[in-house]
Scaffold this motif. Structure first.
Motif, short mmCIF file in Angstrom:
data_model
loop_
_atom_site.label_atom_id
_atom_site.label_comp_id
_atom_site.label_asym_id
_atom_site.label_seq_id
_atom_site.Cartn_x
_atom_site.Cartn_y
_atom_site.Cartn_z
N ARG A 201 -7.20 -31.66 -41.62
CA ARG A 201 -7.26 -33.08 -41.97
C ARG A 201 -7.73 -33.21 -43.42
N ILE B 208 1.80 -34.20 -42.65
CA ILE B 208 2.20 -35.11 -41.58
C ILE B 208 1.60 -36.48 -41.85
N ALA B 209 2.46 -37.51 -41.77
CA ALA B 209 1.98 -38.89 -41.97
C ALA B 209 2.12 -39.62 -40.63
N GLY C 226 4.36 -39.07 -38.46
CA GLY C 226 4.76 -38.04 -37.49
C GLY C 226 6.00 -38.38 -36.68
N THR C 227 6.59 -39.55 -36.93
CA THR C 227 7.69 -39.98 -36.06
C THR C 227 8.96 -39.16 -36.26
N LEU D 111 7.25 -34.77 -35.73
CA LEU D 111 6.90 -34.33 -34.36
C LEU D 111 8.14 -34.25 -33.48
N ASP E 116 -2.77 -33.16 -42.25
CA ASP E 116 -2.79 -34.58 -41.88
C ASP E 116 -3.23 -35.39 -43.10
N THR F 52 -3.13 -38.76 -43.19
CA THR F 52 -3.30 -40.19 -42.86
C THR F 52 -4.67 -40.76 -43.24
N CYS G 101 4.17 -40.79 -27.57
CA CYS G 101 4.82 -39.47 -27.50
C CYS G 101 5.04 -38.87 -28.88
N LEU G 102 5.10 -39.72 -29.90
CA LEU G 102 5.29 -39.20 -31.27
C LEU G 102 3.99 -39.31 -32.06
N ALA G 103 2.89 -39.00 -31.39
CA ALA G 103 1.58 -39.04 -32.05
C ALA G 103 0.79 -37.84 -31.56
N LEU G 104 0.06 -37.20 -32.46
CA LEU G 104 -0.82 -36.12 -32.03
C LEU G 104 -2.18 -36.71 -31.70
N MET H 232 -4.90 -36.66 -34.30
CA MET H 232 -4.79 -37.57 -35.44
C MET H 232 -5.35 -38.95 -35.14
#
Ligand SMILES: Cc1cc2nc3c(=O)[nH]c(=O)nc-3n(C[C@H](O)[C@H](O)[C@H](O)COP(=O)(O)OP(=O)(O)OC[C@H]3O[C@@H](n4cnc5c(N)ncnc54)[C@H](O)[C@@H]3O)c2cc1C
Ligand code: SF4
Ligand code: FES
Ligand code: FES
Lengths: 329, 171
Positions: free
Chosen positions: A8, A26-27, A29-30, A33, A48, A50, B59-62, B65
């Motif tokens: 992070r 990764i922002a 993540g859409t 991921l 990360d 964000t 589902c598209l999130a860790l 995070m």
């Protein structure tokens, strides 16, 4: 999903530092991921970003707008200045994805999202973008969504973003920070590469180079619009899209910034099309000539041949609307 | 990895692999099985939850995070005996058939009505700056991220319209 280390980042310096040596940011993540679940992408290390302070939208000294890389697509579309001065950008964003996705998707991530080519997504298929040298299954396969401009014999994938198309029509610049701390500005038009013989290299960004913001010049004069032709009315990627900023003054076209989506491996803008229009009196013949110029090198691959006439229609409809003309009977 | 997640107002200390999605953490680690897994790729909306009041696809999130965020699932909106107005309206208007998409629809509608209150326009809004008139076309566009395989859309739209009208009347 393959295992990865998770880091992070607390500030841009530590983010680019952590990314040195090939880590992946990764922002929202859409996109990332989604691709990691399918093992189309398998980064060893995720940084990360964000928590970085890149979430602001601010006026620039020259009357433009600086959009932080972490501003979500939803917030950008709803921002008062964007709605008022850059409506084509709000419209393009609102035409993309879904309410849930726009709440997560970021400005930087949207620019760098990867193609929706089905064969790129399917690891059992050959794909030069995913696995250089393996071939391109789309060439002889189902290529309905693929490119008609700017492609190569190695890859015919399109760039899927709506937002980037509007930003290109607005002459946006992309601000980045490299791993050695240097800041750079580039026109958005120069961010993405054409595939040539290396479709895996999609942008000019260096390893670990972080997008920090997108900068817009002051609001352009003229009529702004976003047109998107797609298979269903909502929640679908563009087959052909067009972001237009067109000014007609004293009966002649004074400005025509036209950026297209769904046609090419990158958001597509052709100065020759704009030169064909500028200074001329709007007419059906003129619009056809502009379409001829745009499509002079267009090449269909079978299933996507329809994009050639569709693009002509989308262009002509947008120009008619901007010029206040009726569709001829 | 040690991860603190705040879900429906309760803080949970979890030990998670960084690969675990927010959806899997909710369902498997916290036993909150209201949020559903439909596609696992951001395409159906069955996994919709609110993060700091905004709807997203879990589902598209860790999970890692989302440390420090306020997460709300369908269980946090209301329960049997104390339904959220949207949940009650889904029952009244038959806003479902098999029910699989329903928690996602309800949570998404809740986030969506918040967006409407903030005056956000949509793709079908004629005026980007004007007030939002929550017509059927507007509801359908704003809810297009939630698919229903049973096609209960008519009831879903009616339920959302009623819940929205009621909350406006209450204000
Ligand atoms: C079902 C579905 C439908 C969709 N429909 C549409 C649509 O109609 N139109 C459309 O335009 N899009 C659509 N999208 C795509 C969506 O807009 C993108 O997934 C999103 O914009 C990506 O942003 P993100 O922040 O989530 O990126 P991430 O997934 O976090 O990242 C994407 C890429 O960008 C890199 N990256 C992210 N931020 C930075 C940065 N600041 N600097 C350097 N690199 C960075 C990451 O390393 C990664 O490679 C859809 C997606 C889904 C799942
Ligand atoms: S078009 Fe490009 S992305 Fe699609 S299969 Fe061919 S090489 Fe891969
Ligand atoms: S399960 Fe998340 S969108 Fe389908
Ligand atoms: S009620 Fe069955 S999927 Fe919507």
């Amino acid at each position: 999903m393959r295992p990865f280390d998770y880091v992070r980042a607390e500030d841009t310096g530590s983010a680019t530092e952590a990314a040195r040596g090939g880590a992946t940011f990764i922002a929202g993540g859409t996109n990332l991921l989604d691709l990691m679940k399918l093992e189309v992408m398998a980064p060893d290390r995720l940084v990360d970003i964000t928590r970085l302070d890149l979430g602001a939208i601010e006026r620039t000294e020259v009357g433009g707008l600086r959009i932080g890389a972490l501003v979500t697509n939803a917030d950008l579309a709803a921002h008062g200045t964007v709605r008022r001065n850059y409506p084509v950008l709000s419209r393009a964003l609102l035409a993309g994805a879904s309410g849930q996705l726009r709440n997560k998707a970021t400005t930087g991530g949207n620019l760098l999202q990867r193609t929706r080519c089905h064969y790129f997504y399917d690891t059992s298929q050959s794909c030069n973008k995913r696995e250089p040298g393996s071939g391109c299954a789309a060439l002889g396969g189902i290529n309905r969504i693929h490119a008609i401009l700017g492609a190569s014999e190695h890859c015919i994938a399109t760039h899927p973003s709506d937002m980037a198309v509007a930003l290109l029509a607005l002459d946006a610049e992309v601000e980045t920070e490299t791993a050695d701390g240097a800041r750079r500005m580039r026109p958005l038009a120069d961010l993405h590469r054409l595939p040539g013989d290396a479709p895996d290299r999609e942008t000019v960004l260096a390893d670990g180079e972080l997008i920090t913001a997108v900068v817009l010049p002051s609001a352009p004069r003229g009529h702004q619009a976003y047109r998107k032709a797609r298979d269903r009315a909502s929640y679908a990627f563009a087959l052909v899209s067009l972001a237009s900023v067109v000014a007609v003054e004293n009966g002649r076209i004074a400005r025509a910034s036209l950026a297209f989506g769904g046609l090419a491996p990158k958001p597509w803008r052709d100065p020759e099309v704009e030169a064909t229009l500028i200074g001329e009196v709007p007419s059906e013949e003129l619009f056809d000539r502009a379409a001829d110029v745009l499509l002079r090198e267009a090449k269909g691959h079978g299933h996507n041949d329809f994009k050639i006439p569709l693009t002509r229609r989308v262009l002509k409809a947008a120009l008619r609307e901007a010029a206040g003309m009726e569709k001829p009977a | 990895m040690q991860v603190d997640l705040t879900v429906n107002g309760v803080r949970h200390a979890l030990d998670l692999d960084p690969r675990v999605t927010l959806l899997d953490a909710l369902r498997h680690d916290l036993g909150l099985t209201g949020s559903k897994k439909g596609c696992d790729h951001g395409q159906c909306g069955a996994c919709t939850v609110l993060v700091n009041g905004r709807r997203i696809n879990a589902c598209l999130a860790l999970a890692v995070m989302h440390e420090g965020d306020e997460i709300t699932t369908v269980e946090g909106l209301g329960e049997p005996g104390a339904l959220h107005p949207l949940q009650a309206a889904f029952v009244t208007h038959d806003g479902f058939q098999c029910g699989y998409c329903t928690p996602g629809q309800v949570v998404s509608a809740c986030g969506m009505l918040g967006e409407v209150r903030e005056g956000w326009p949509s793709h079908v809004s004629v005026d980007l700056e004007g007030p939002v008139d929550l017509s059927d076309v507007e509801i359908s566009e704003r809810m297009s991220g939630n698919l229903c395989r049973c096609a209960a859309y008519t009831g879903i739209n009616e339920a959302i319209r009623e819940a929205s009208a009621k909350s406006e009347a209450a204000e």
